[in-house]
Scaffold this motif. Structure first.
Motif, PDB file in Angstrom:
ATOM      1  N   MET B   1      -4.412   3.996 -30.449  1.00  0.00           N
ATOM      2  CA  MET B   1      -4.982   2.308 -29.569  1.00  0.00           C
ATOM      3  C   MET B   1      -5.860   3.009 -27.935  1.00  0.00           C
ATOM      4  N   GLU B   2      -5.876   2.375 -27.149  1.00  0.00           N
ATOM      5  CA  GLU B   2      -6.884   2.723 -26.120  1.00  0.00           C
ATOM      6  C   GLU B   2      -6.012   3.057 -24.872  1.00  0.00           C
ATOM      7  N   LYS B   3      -5.673   1.511 -23.938  1.00  0.00           N
ATOM      8  CA  LYS B   3      -5.848   0.850 -23.278  1.00  0.00           C
ATOM      9  C   LYS B   3      -4.075   0.068 -23.806  1.00  0.00           C
ATOM     10  N   GLU B   4      -2.593   0.330 -22.820  1.00  0.00           N
ATOM     11  CA  GLU B   4      -1.725  -0.828 -23.546  1.00  0.00           C
ATOM     12  C   GLU B   4      -2.468  -2.605 -22.555  1.00  0.00           C
ATOM     13  N   ILE B   5      -2.559  -3.348 -23.488  1.00  0.00           N
ATOM     14  CA  ILE B   5      -2.087  -4.535 -23.271  1.00  0.00           C
ATOM     15  C   ILE B   5      -0.739  -4.920 -23.110  1.00  0.00           C
ATOM     16  N   SER B   6      -0.796  -5.621 -21.981  1.00  0.00           N
ATOM     17  CA  SER B   6       0.683  -6.089 -21.734  1.00  0.00           C
ATOM     18  C   SER B   6       1.032  -7.828 -22.224  1.00  0.00           C
ATOM     19  N   GLN B   7       2.219  -7.411 -22.647  1.00  0.00           N
ATOM     20  CA  GLN B   7       3.076  -8.979 -23.194  1.00  0.00           C
ATOM     21  C   GLN B   7       2.119  -9.788 -23.092  1.00  0.00           C
ATOM     22  N   ALA B   8       2.576 -10.068 -21.332  1.00  0.00           N
ATOM     23  CA  ALA B   8       2.014 -10.972 -20.406  1.00  0.00           C
ATOM     24  C   ALA B   8       0.656 -11.458 -21.003  1.00  0.00           C
TER      25      ALA B   8
END
Lengths: 209, 209
Positions: B1-8
């Motif tokens: 995957m690319e950049k991690e997207i936050s749970q928030a």
DNA sequence: TAGATTGTTAATCGATTAACAATC
DNA sequence: TAGATTGTTAATCGATTAACAATC
């Protein structure tokens, strides 16, 4: 109030309470933040920080007394006094929640069921008769009602909530897919099932894997 | 995957989706982050930041096209493909969830009901017959099952989940009061009602006021 | 064109983690 | 006493908000 405690901390407290309850049942008397951190998959530092928002419950060199800490968190969460609850909207979900409250912690007591549909009047759930929402005013002004469960269709939820606020209800457990506006001093806890399911869907597609 | 997207960020997406759906129903074609921020009681900055994690859906000087953005968020959340769901544990809550899934978004399809109690076998809920958990293996290995709802008592949830993981189920909607351990690639979304109710209790006593 | 509003960088704010002196 | 572990301060990390150049 003194210093503000963050939502992040508060939302972790019930989980501590659950784990401590289980330790208590297993007959474990003491536990260190390190041991608990392993069990719960969080850092020991976070546990100590979280607890110290409310007071020093531990003992240097010893750790925490499980029974004492469990009790203290229960007190913090307000489980030492009884919250009287009514359910408004007795569809499938409302029924399930009613059963849930009756079977659950004794800090929560189900005292009334209401529905907007007059046809349901008189039916009983767990031995409690369903009343029509016309009767809300009489009921709420003559008895102590702490919490109202909103489990009716989203179209009706805001107006019913507004009515209940005028009768002095101070807490809503909201299962309707709508945001409820409340004045300060009135709490809303949302359980948005559709949003929860969408989050799962996200994790299974774009997200997690 | 690319950049991690936050749970928030992710947890806010379904709420955007809901508001955009309502705007769509009202026939509103475009909206700026500023207008949406007023509606949703969040900052415009946050809305723009959140959306830009997934792509530039807006147009400088114009704002966002409601229909397009709604669609895009639906796609992000994985609502464009159908998730086949089974419910394991058909008590009051399981029944309510079953009804809920059937009535809800077409991205979620209820295809089976299971209970650990042999006595319930053959009963139907919404026209779907309840099977015994003995039949899980046959069912799950011969059909596509994406999500399992865990609505049985907490004692049974971990073992049933482990079994289902061995059949390849990739997502759990967990209503049991226990944490489910899963290998990577298997998602769990928890709906812990007791914790939610405790949070409400907290807000009404120590907290909010 | 002029006004509006995005996408994005920088600044701020808050939450988590690490470290350690105090002490049981 | 020596070892263990807290409570708490400091350091790090991440999330939110502010600001603004780009541009429709």
């Amino acid at each position: 109030m003194e210093k503000e405690i963050s939502q992040a901390v508060i939302r972790r407290m019930p989980r501590y309470y659950r784990y401590l309850g289980e330790l208590l049942e297993s007959g474990i008397e003491r536990i260190s933040s390190r041991e608990l951190s392993v069990l719960m998959h969080v850092t020991a530092s976070q546990i100590r920080q979280d607890l110290n928002n409310f007071g020093g419950f531990g003992q240097t060199g010893y750790g925490y007394n499980v029974s004492f800490l469990h009790d203290e968190i229960g007190r913090i969460l307000g489980l030492k006094n009884v919250n009287d609850i009514i359910v408004v909207g007795v569809g499938n979900l409302g029924r399930a929640i009613a059963n849930y409250i009756i079977a659950g912690d004794e800090a929560f007591s189900l005292i009334g069921l209401f529905d907007l549909d007059k046809q349901k009047k008189g039916e009983t759930v767990c031995g409690i008769p369903i009343m029509h929402t016309d009767e809300l005013k009489d009921f709420c002004t003559s008895r102590k009602v702490d919490i109202a469960v909103l489990s009716m269709p989203k179209e009706n939820a805001p107006s019913v909530a507004a009515e209940l606020i005028s009768y002095g209800i101070k807490g809503f457990w909201n299962f309707a897919h709508v945001d409820i506006d409340t004045p300060s001093g009135v709490a809303v806890e949302n359980v948005h099932l559709s949003e929860s399911l969408m989050n799962l869907s996200y994790e299974m597609t774009g997200g997690g894997v």
